[in-house]
Design an enzyme around this catalytic site. Structure first.
Site, PDB file in Angstrom:
ATOM      1  N   CYS A 106       1.864  61.500 -22.766  1.00 43.69           N
ATOM      2  CA  CYS A 106       2.801  61.091 -21.875  1.00 43.69           C
ATOM      3  C   CYS A 106       3.412  61.939 -21.430  1.00 43.69           C
ATOM      4  O   CYS A 106       4.502  61.638 -20.511  1.00 43.69           O
ATOM      5  CB  CYS A 106       4.038  60.373 -23.049  1.00 43.69           C
ATOM      6  SG  CYS A 106       3.796  59.470 -23.753  1.00 43.69           S
ATOM      7  N   HIS A 253      10.484  62.221 -19.220  1.00 46.42           N
ATOM      8  CA  HIS A 253      10.063  60.761 -20.007  1.00 46.42           C
ATOM      9  C   HIS A 253      10.698  59.692 -19.911  1.00 46.42           C
ATOM     10  O   HIS A 253      10.926  59.872 -20.767  1.00 46.42           O
ATOM     11  CB  HIS A 253       8.747  61.607 -20.576  1.00 46.42           C
ATOM     12  CG  HIS A 253       7.723  60.118 -21.255  1.00 46.42           C
ATOM     13  ND1 HIS A 253       7.046  59.296 -20.590  1.00 46.42           N
ATOM     14  CD2 HIS A 253       7.629  60.514 -22.070  1.00 46.42           C
ATOM     15  CE1 HIS A 253       6.647  58.282 -21.458  1.00 46.42           C
ATOM     16  NE2 HIS A 253       6.615  59.047 -22.939  1.00 46.42           N
ATOM     17  N   ASN A 283       7.688  51.989 -20.583  1.00 39.95           N
ATOM     18  CA  ASN A 283       7.331  53.066 -20.713  1.00 39.95           C
ATOM     19  C   ASN A 283       5.822  53.495 -19.997  1.00 39.95           C
ATOM     20  O   ASN A 283       5.248  52.271 -20.858  1.00 39.95           O
ATOM     21  CB  ASN A 283       7.210  53.489 -22.367  1.00 39.95           C
ATOM     22  CG  ASN A 283       6.726  55.027 -22.739  1.00 39.95           C
ATOM     23  OD1 ASN A 283       5.867  55.505 -22.267  1.00 39.95           O
ATOM     24  ND2 ASN A 283       6.512  55.402 -23.626  1.00 39.95           N
TER      25      ASN A 283
HETATM   26  N1  COA Z   1      11.211  42.501 -32.404  1.00 37.97           N
HETATM   27  C1  COA Z   1      11.998  42.538 -33.328  1.00 37.97           C
HETATM   28  N2  COA Z   1      11.766  42.997 -34.597  1.00 37.97           N
HETATM   29  C2  COA Z   1      11.082  44.406 -34.874  1.00 37.97           C
HETATM   30  C3  COA Z   1      10.547  44.984 -33.421  1.00 37.97           C
HETATM   31  C4  COA Z   1      10.232  43.759 -32.352  1.00 37.97           C
HETATM   32  N3  COA Z   1       9.887  44.368 -30.938  1.00 37.97           N
HETATM   33  N4  COA Z   1       9.658  45.714 -33.460  1.00 37.97           N
HETATM   34  C5  COA Z   1       9.620  46.164 -34.944  1.00 37.97           C
HETATM   35  N5  COA Z   1      10.618  45.195 -35.525  1.00 37.97           N
HETATM   36  C6  COA Z   1      11.409  45.416 -36.344  1.00 37.97           C
HETATM   37  C7  COA Z   1      10.275  46.029 -38.019  1.00 37.97           C
HETATM   38  O1  COA Z   1       9.575  45.323 -38.090  1.00 37.97           O
HETATM   39  C8  COA Z   1      11.333  46.077 -38.926  1.00 37.97           C
HETATM   40  O2  COA Z   1      11.579  44.570 -39.573  1.00 37.97           O
HETATM   41  P1  COA Z   1      11.955  44.751 -40.863  1.00 37.97           P
HETATM   42  O3  COA Z   1      12.809  46.006 -41.518  1.00 37.97           O
HETATM   43  O4  COA Z   1      12.405  44.005 -42.078  1.00 37.97           O
HETATM   44  O5  COA Z   1      10.980  46.019 -42.044  1.00 37.97           O
HETATM   45  C9  COA Z   1      12.744  46.703 -38.464  1.00 37.97           C
HETATM   46  O6  COA Z   1      12.912  45.852 -36.291  1.00 37.97           O
HETATM   47  C10 COA Z   1      13.053  48.193 -38.141  1.00 37.97           C
HETATM   48  O7  COA Z   1      11.740  48.693 -37.284  1.00 37.97           O
HETATM   49  P2  COA Z   1      11.406  50.298 -37.530  1.00 37.97           P
HETATM   50  O8  COA Z   1       9.637  49.948 -36.666  1.00 37.97           O
HETATM   51  O9  COA Z   1      12.309  50.689 -37.744  1.00 37.97           O
HETATM   52  O10 COA Z   1      12.448  50.649 -35.698  1.00 37.97           O
HETATM   53  P3  COA Z   1      13.036  51.851 -35.261  1.00 37.97           P
HETATM   54  O11 COA Z   1      14.562  51.543 -35.196  1.00 37.97           O
HETATM   55  O12 COA Z   1      12.457  52.773 -35.935  1.00 37.97           O
HETATM   56  O13 COA Z   1      12.959  51.364 -33.856  1.00 37.97           O
HETATM   57  C11 COA Z   1      11.098  51.853 -32.201  1.00 37.97           C
HETATM   58  C12 COA Z   1      10.949  51.245 -33.037  1.00 37.97           C
HETATM   59  C13 COA Z   1      10.025  52.054 -31.572  1.00 37.97           C
HETATM   60  C14 COA Z   1      12.285  51.262 -31.036  1.00 37.97           C
HETATM   61  C15 COA Z   1      11.638  53.462 -32.709  1.00 37.97           C
HETATM   62  O14 COA Z   1      11.153  54.067 -33.622  1.00 37.97           O
HETATM   63  C16 COA Z   1      11.320  54.226 -31.191  1.00 37.97           C
HETATM   64  O15 COA Z   1      11.355  54.073 -30.046  1.00 37.97           O
HETATM   65  N6  COA Z   1      10.336  55.351 -31.543  1.00 37.97           N
HETATM   66  C17 COA Z   1       9.873  56.767 -30.648  1.00 37.97           C
HETATM   67  C18 COA Z   1       9.109  55.606 -29.259  1.00 37.97           C
HETATM   68  C19 COA Z   1       8.138  55.923 -28.392  1.00 37.97           C
HETATM   69  O16 COA Z   1       9.176  56.473 -27.369  1.00 37.97           O
HETATM   70  N7  COA Z   1       7.199  55.598 -28.224  1.00 37.97           N
HETATM   71  C20 COA Z   1       7.545  56.858 -26.480  1.00 37.97           C
HETATM   72  C21 COA Z   1       6.450  58.286 -27.396  1.00 37.97           C
HETATM   73  S1  COA Z   1       6.393  58.782 -26.095  1.00 37.97           S
END
Ligand code: COA
Length: 326
Positions: A106, A253, A283
């Protein structure tokens, strides 16, 4: 500047037909409404990079042969090796100039820009083509198992021509680069690598081997991103004796709209000081900053004399910023 995204629009509802997810979940957590995914076989990372590059070269009023160096940032090269820089040299029919590949995910475009900046400042090259391009869709797990990663990423490319200028008041003021390898495995694709012996992989032929898909510890990445972004933006401002209110436009980004909003709030920036387009493209990793910057330019959000700040954070972890007087 120039950018290219594939025509094929994939909405959140389209994804919910492939996996257990919903438009509501994706929008609420990431701000993403749709992304572009290449139709399999119809384009490539280098191919999209070339399309963005042609636009950037034309907008710079140059011809491909005026380019004297190529820097290509990607985490999704067409081949394991060689990197796509040489494919751009061939596709654009440029003489046998140097081509460098940058592997900083990224942060790749900002890292690549810092290299271009130094070559220009030392007088080594005059017109450097800097590309960020990604084809994620070919390597994502499109089942419910992969939903935490797959819904975030999109395909596309952005390019810049960095050119020497005699005007001391314009151009790249400074760039700032960081890394923290202890977190390498928190956002990584481990599978196709020399750390795993190819003959062993072939012998195992294990369909449950998930190491061929990207892994992301989403919460951990989020928490690090919201700290490192403001840090590296402030580093750039401090070095140039500027303050957050002096930023005309921050182009972060496009990792997650919630991350951008967090940075904006922490740094007390107004809405008009931050550019976001993740809603449309998801992204796109190394392509996201040049795509967003090109779009901002096209929308009249950047004018001559403006202070533009580019900032990125991602796998490595690596993070970086660049401050530009436009
Ligand atoms: N659709 C529906 N449910 C989903 C899902 C999707 N696409 N992806 C994950 N879940 C579920 C998980 O299984 C989890 O369920 P559970 O509580 O029953 O176990 C729940 O949603 C919460 O998951 P979690 O991973 O804790 O969600 P979050 O609030 O952390 O959001 C991201 C996930 C990825 C959106 C968030 O962590 C994020 O944006 N992180 C940074 C990512 C990023 O910027 N990456 C690029 C780096 S440059």
């Amino acid at each position: 500047m120039g950018f290219y995204v594939p025509e094929n629009v994939v909405t959140n509802d389209d994804l919910s037909k492939l996996m257990d997810t919903s438009d509501e979940w994706i929008r609420e957590r990431t701000g993403i409404e749709q992304r572009r995914w290449v139709i399999p076989g119809e384009d490539s990372t280098s191919g999209m990079g070339v399309k963005a590059a042609r636009i950037a070269i034309e907008k710079a009023g140059l011809k491909p042969n005026d380019i004297d160096f190529i820097i290509f940032a990607t985490l999704s090269p067409d081949y394991y090796f060689p990197g796509p820089g040489v494919q751009v040299q061939e596709a654009l029919g440029i003489d046998t100039i140097g081509a460098l590949d940058v592997r900083n995910q990224c942060s790749g475009f900002v890292y690549a820009l810092s290299v271009a900046d130094q070559y220009i400042k030392t007088g080594m090259y005059n017109n450097i083509l800097v590309i960020g391009s990604e084809l994620h869709s070919g390597g994502l797990d499109k089942t419910t198992r992969g939903r935490g990663v797959t819904v975030i990423f999109g395909d596309g490319a952005g390019a810049a021509v960095v050119t020497a200028s005699d005007d001391p008041n314009r151009g790249i003021l400074s760039t700032h680069l960081h890394s923290e390898g202890k977190n390498a495995k928190e956002l990584a694709l481990i599978g196709p690598a020399t750390s795993r012996w190819v003959d062993q992989i072939m012998a195992e032929h294990d369909e449950k081997d998930l190491s061929y898909y990207p892994y992301m510890n989403g919460n951990f990445v989020f928490k690090n991103a919201v700290t490192r972004f403001p840090e590296v933006i402030m580093e750039a401002l401090n070095q140039n004796r500027l303050k957050p209110e002096d930023i005309s436009l921050l182009v972060p980004h496009q990792a997650n709209l919630r991350i951008s909003q967090f940075i904006q709030k922490t740094m007390k920036l107004r809405d008009d000081q931050v550019y976001n387009n993740i809603m449309k493209y998801g992204n796109t990793t190394a392509a996201s900053v040049p795509i967003a910057l090109t779009e901002a330019l096209e929308n009249g959000r950047v004018k001559e004399g403006d202070i533009v700040c580019l900032a990125a954070f991602g796998s490595g972890f690596t993070w970086a910023s660049a401050l530009i007087r436009w």
